[in-house]
Design a protein around this motif. Structure first.
Motif, short mmCIF file in Angstrom:
data_model
loop_
_atom_site.label_atom_id
_atom_site.label_comp_id
_atom_site.label_asym_id
_atom_site.label_seq_id
_atom_site.Cartn_x
_atom_site.Cartn_y
_atom_site.Cartn_z
N LEU A 11 0.82 -1.21 0.00
CA LEU A 11 0.00 0.00 0.00
C LEU A 11 0.85 1.26 0.00
O LEU A 11 0.52 2.24 -0.67
CB LEU A 11 -0.95 -0.01 1.20
N LYS A 12 1.97 1.24 0.74
CA LYS A 12 2.88 2.39 0.73
C LYS A 12 3.45 2.61 -0.66
O LYS A 12 3.53 3.75 -1.13
CB LYS A 12 4.03 2.17 1.72
N SER A 13 3.83 1.53 -1.32
CA SER A 13 4.36 1.62 -2.68
C SER A 13 3.31 2.19 -3.63
O SER A 13 3.62 3.07 -4.46
CB SER A 13 4.82 0.24 -3.15
N MET A 14 2.09 1.70 -3.52
CA MET A 14 1.01 2.20 -4.36
C MET A 14 0.77 3.69 -4.09
O MET A 14 0.55 4.47 -5.01
CB MET A 14 -0.27 1.40 -4.12
N HIS A 15 0.81 4.07 -2.82
CA HIS A 15 0.59 5.47 -2.45
C HIS A 15 1.68 6.37 -3.04
O HIS A 15 1.39 7.44 -3.58
CB HIS A 15 0.56 5.61 -0.93
N GLU A 16 2.93 5.93 -2.94
CA GLU A 16 4.03 6.71 -3.50
C GLU A 16 3.87 6.86 -5.01
O GLU A 16 4.07 7.95 -5.55
CB GLU A 16 5.37 6.05 -3.16
N SER A 17 3.50 5.78 -5.67
CA SER A 17 3.30 5.81 -7.11
C SER A 17 2.16 6.76 -7.48
O SER A 17 2.29 7.58 -8.40
CB SER A 17 3.00 4.41 -7.63
#
Length: 72
Positions: free
Chosen positions: A41-47
């Motif tokens: 989820l953090k990766s998706m948020h950063e993207s």
């Protein structure tokens, strides 16, 4: 307490320990799963944040171009 009672009590305690060990292992696996999900989820948020920033920059560029065209 005679020897058979002691043996039964020791077996009981060993079973309790094994149950606790299984419960701990299950909870550890659950926590690992949550951590993996959080990382995803953090990766998706950063993207998504990067995409939003890019879109805002594009909007600003287009707005500036529109203002310039309207002045002409």
């Amino acid at each position: 307490m005679d020897d058979s009672e002691k043996n039964r009590y020791i077996e009981f305690l060993l079973q309790q320990k094994e149950e606790c060990d299984r419960a701990i292992a299950d909870k550890d696996a659950f926590i690992k799963n949550l951590q993996d999900t959080l990382d995803m989820l953090k990766s998706m948020h950063e993207s998504d944040s990067k995409k939003i920033d890019e879109m805002l920059a594009k909007i600003n560029d287009l707005t500036a171009q529109l203002k310039l065209k309207n002045k002409q």
